[in-house]
Write an enzyme that holds these catalytic residues in place. Structure first.
Site, PDB file in Angstrom:
ATOM      1  N   THR A  48       0.701  -1.623   0.025  1.00 36.30           N
ATOM      2  CA  THR A  48      -0.144  -0.011  -0.027  1.00 36.30           C
ATOM      3  C   THR A  48       0.617   1.536  -0.068  1.00 36.30           C
ATOM      4  O   THR A  48       0.631   1.668  -0.556  1.00 36.30           O
ATOM      5  CB  THR A  48      -0.885  -0.071   1.367  1.00 36.30           C
ATOM      6  OG1 THR A  48      -1.808  -1.044   1.238  1.00 36.30           O
ATOM      7  CG2 THR A  48      -1.682   1.229   1.531  1.00 36.30           C
ATOM      8  N   ASP A  79       1.253  -7.092  -4.268  1.00 34.71           N
ATOM      9  CA  ASP A  79       0.260  -7.205  -3.292  1.00 34.71           C
ATOM     10  C   ASP A  79       1.112  -7.919  -2.592  1.00 34.71           C
ATOM     11  O   ASP A  79       1.414  -9.197  -2.491  1.00 34.71           O
ATOM     12  CB  ASP A  79      -0.761  -6.900  -3.719  1.00 34.71           C
ATOM     13  CG  ASP A  79      -1.963  -7.097  -2.278  1.00 34.71           C
ATOM     14  OD1 ASP A  79      -1.689  -7.865  -1.585  1.00 34.71           O
ATOM     15  OD2 ASP A  79      -2.853  -6.083  -2.069  1.00 34.71           O
ATOM     16  N   SER A  80       1.380  -7.685  -1.201  1.00 35.82           N
ATOM     17  CA  SER A  80       1.886  -8.610  -0.223  1.00 35.82           C
ATOM     18  C   SER A  80       0.577 -10.184   0.004  1.00 35.82           C
ATOM     19  O   SER A  80       0.953 -11.044   0.249  1.00 35.82           O
ATOM     20  CB  SER A  80       2.314  -7.554   1.468  1.00 35.82           C
ATOM     21  OG  SER A  80       0.534  -7.528   1.931  1.00 35.82           O
ATOM     22  N   SER A  81       0.078  -9.621  -0.151  1.00 36.16           N
ATOM     23  CA  SER A  81      -1.343 -10.945  -0.052  1.00 36.16           C
ATOM     24  C   SER A  81      -0.136 -11.836  -1.110  1.00 36.16           C
ATOM     25  O   SER A  81      -1.001 -13.440  -0.582  1.00 36.16           O
ATOM     26  CB  SER A  81      -2.369 -10.941   0.217  1.00 36.16           C
ATOM     27  OG  SER A  81      -3.054 -10.139  -1.875  1.00 36.16           O
ATOM     28  N   THR A 138       0.993  -4.769   3.961  1.00 33.53           N
ATOM     29  CA  THR A 138       0.811  -5.097   5.671  1.00 33.53           C
ATOM     30  C   THR A 138       0.215  -6.708   5.901  1.00 33.53           C
ATOM     31  O   THR A 138       0.511  -7.054   6.767  1.00 33.53           O
ATOM     32  CB  THR A 138      -0.424  -4.054   6.112  1.00 33.53           C
ATOM     33  OG1 THR A 138      -1.279  -3.969   5.644  1.00 33.53           O
ATOM     34  CG2 THR A 138       0.780  -2.762   6.666  1.00 33.53           C
ATOM     35  N   ASP A 139      -0.782  -7.245   4.832  1.00 32.31           N
ATOM     36  CA  ASP A 139      -1.214  -8.244   5.208  1.00 32.31           C
ATOM     37  C   ASP A 139      -1.201  -9.437   5.156  1.00 32.31           C
ATOM     38  O   ASP A 139      -0.926 -10.006   6.923  1.00 32.31           O
ATOM     39  CB  ASP A 139      -2.312  -8.810   3.494  1.00 32.31           C
ATOM     40  CG  ASP A 139      -3.436  -7.666   3.418  1.00 32.31           C
ATOM     41  OD1 ASP A 139      -4.113  -6.899   4.558  1.00 32.31           O
ATOM     42  OD2 ASP A 139      -4.157  -8.020   2.535  1.00 32.31           O
TER      43      ASP A 139
END
Length: 556
Positions: free
Chosen positions: A33, A108-110, A140-141
């Protein structure tokens, strides 16, 4: 007025401006993000983070000349010159010069996995000698998982590695990215905290102790069972130095990147879960380890027929390592209830107060070690490798009927063998007993390591330390093994304990400083500098004298 030679400045009068020290920090951008920007399809990762987001902010750019910084960008050692920026001089009297290295694919961290963790570890390893510290920008995920994984992958780490991210993009008007990134830069550039850390909302946490506790609040992360390593206030960053975990082996920094994440699983116990469900998971093809999230202090339903226990015991006999982790946010797994003790007797390893993220990545790390066995993995899962769990001793007491249980008898026999310096007997006892005996405590709270700290045979202390005994536990008087060894005047024991990472607890230092006056040599080896004591006393005397003079001067 006419000038003469006396009025002219001399070379001696000219004082060159003192050079300002600069720390060198590499910021590694993985995505998340923090670097996103608006698009017709929602937020997407954006390139050029250094120029778009940092160069325009005075806190990140003092306007000085952009000096190129070399960054190694691949395993071949290819070097690319990156433009750098410098912060203004901090309140610690130095600047932080940095550059941003963006991964080829921003994620994206996911979507991150073991391959992404390996890429981060490799980047740190390749650039380790070029920079004083590292900041990793990450979504952050899955940030707590990445922090935990890196803490095990980076071995003998001697420099700060700080991970951070944000709940709102830095390009948004209202965001938490600016404070999180600036705080991370200050920590990485000024404080020698050789750990993988997570900085968020003005707090620095040990990375493998963290978990995400909010999907939207700026205070998104917490370390429920471990206080922050540092806290940033309006005045300064206050570091809790007594908590900082440091490498103790005399070895170079290295990495292990082949975590076995594909052969581990996590299962949450719930009321009414059927043993057949658990058995189905444990029979997955290739499964080598399972994190079992249980109720409270480590309890799971067993039933009158012990069907659940039998399923778990059968899997353990097949070589699957099962770790017991509490579902609670705080607290520890402790076999104090019958159901929890049944799990322990079946061979399930108590994960103590580890987070699920730490337990899962640690298990994957240990399973990938060369020559690992289910027995070695199970043993190491209950030991603190990077400060990921709180080592605890279990006090033992006399049985109400006057008879000593077998476990207490064994601890007593071991204690006598240590006191007598009988290394062979100690080895024989340890060969037939569980590893938890190392951190058991007698009625005084002394563990075998406490007893060995004053044993006539230093070889016993060396042996017990090599078996994984903790040097940080304190007895009922609040004393560590290091304090006992120094108090006994055993210099070799002190040196061995210090080499193993032992340090005096902050509560012990006042007493240690008093004892150091009579025996400065051995206490100096334990970490007490008599010069500091003398200076402190002198300062106190001067301060007291100053107060007396002030009071006398103000008297009517």
């Amino acid at each position: 007025m006419a000038l003469n030679d006396a009025n002219l400045p001399t070379l001696a009068d000219e004082k060159p401006e003192e050079a300002i020290l600069e720390s060198r920090v590499l910021i590694i951008m993985t995505g998340g993000t923090i670097c996103m920007q608006q698009s017709p399809h929602g937020f997407i990762p954006a390139r050029g983070f250094q120029e778009k987001c940092m160069a325009r902010v005075p806190s990140f750019n003092d306007g000085s000349l952009s000096v190129p910084m070399d960054v190694i960008t691949n395993s071949k050692g290819d070097i690319t010159a990156h433009p750098s920026l410098s912060t203004p001089v901090t309140r610690y009297g130095r600047k932080v010069r940095y550059t941003v290295y963006e991964f080829e694919e921003l994620l994206d961290s996911s979507s991150i996995n073991a391959k992404g963790w390996a890429e981060i570890a490799e980047s740190i390893y390749q650039n380790y000698t070029l920079f004083d510290g590292f900041v990793i920008l990450h979504g952050t995920d899955s940030l707590a998982y990445t922090c935990s994984a890196l803490s095990f992958m980076l071995q003998n780490l001697g420099k700060p590695v700080v991970l951070t991210g944000s709940q709102a993009p830095m390009l948004e008007l209202q965001n938490d990215a600016t404070d999180n990134l600036l705080g991370s830069l200050v920590v990485a550039g000024h404080f020698m905290i050789p750990e993988v850390c997570l900085y968020f909302n003005n707090k620095l946490f040990r990375g493998n102790r963290t978990t995400k506790v909010s999907a939207s609040d700026f205070a998104a992360f917490d370390a429920p069972n471990c206080p922050p390593l540092a806290t940033t206030t309006s005045m300064r960053t206050n570091v809790n130095w007594d908590m900082v975990h440091r490498p103790t082996s005399l070895a170079q920094f290295r990495i292990q990147t082949n975590l076995d994440t594909t052969h581990v699983a996590c299962l949450r116990i719930f009321p009414g879960i059927k043993p057949e469900m658990v058995d189905a998971v444990l029979k997955l093809d290739g499964l080598r380890g399972l994190i079992l999230e249980t109720f409270g202090a480590g309890n799971a339903p067993s039933g009158q027929d012990n069907a659940m226990i039998n399923v778990l015991a059968s899997a353990i006999q097949r070589g699957i390592v099962i770790i017991n982790i509490t579902q609670c946010l705080t607290g520890s797994v402790s076999p104090v209830y019958a159901t929890g003790m049944s799990l322990s007797r079946a061979g399930v390893v108590a994960g103590l107060d580890m987070t699920t993220e730490a337990a899962l990545t640690k298990l994957a790390y240990l399973l990938a070690l060369p020559d690992s066995t289910p027995e070695s993995v199970a043993q190491n899962m209950s030991l603190s490798l990077r400060g990921e769990l709180t080592e605890s001793s279990v006090p033992v007491f006399r049985h109400p009927d006057g008879a000593l249980p077998e476990r207490v008898q064994t601890l007593t026999v071991l204690g006598y063998a240590i006191a007598q310096g009988d290394l062979e007997k100690v080895k024989t006892i340890m060969k037939t007993e569980q590893h938890w005996l190392l951190n058991d405590a007698d009625y005084s709270g002394n563990t075998p390591i406490h007893l060995a700290a004053t044993s006539p045979a230093i070889s016993i202390l060396h042996f017990l330390l090599s078996q994984g005994g903790s040097v940080h536990l304190r007895n009922r008087n609040g004393r560590t093994p290091l304090f006992l060894a120094a108090n006994a005047g055993l210099s070799d024991h002190v040196l061995l304990l210090r080499k193993s990472g032992a340090h005096l607890h902050s509560d012990e230092r006042p007493a240690a400083e008093l004892l150091a006056r009579r025996r400065p040599g051995v206490w100096g080896l334990a970490g007490i500098d008599p010069r500091e004591n003398n200076q402190r006393e002198l300062d106190e005397e001067n301060s007291g004298a100053g107060r007396s003079r002030t009071m006398a001067g103000s008297a009517p």
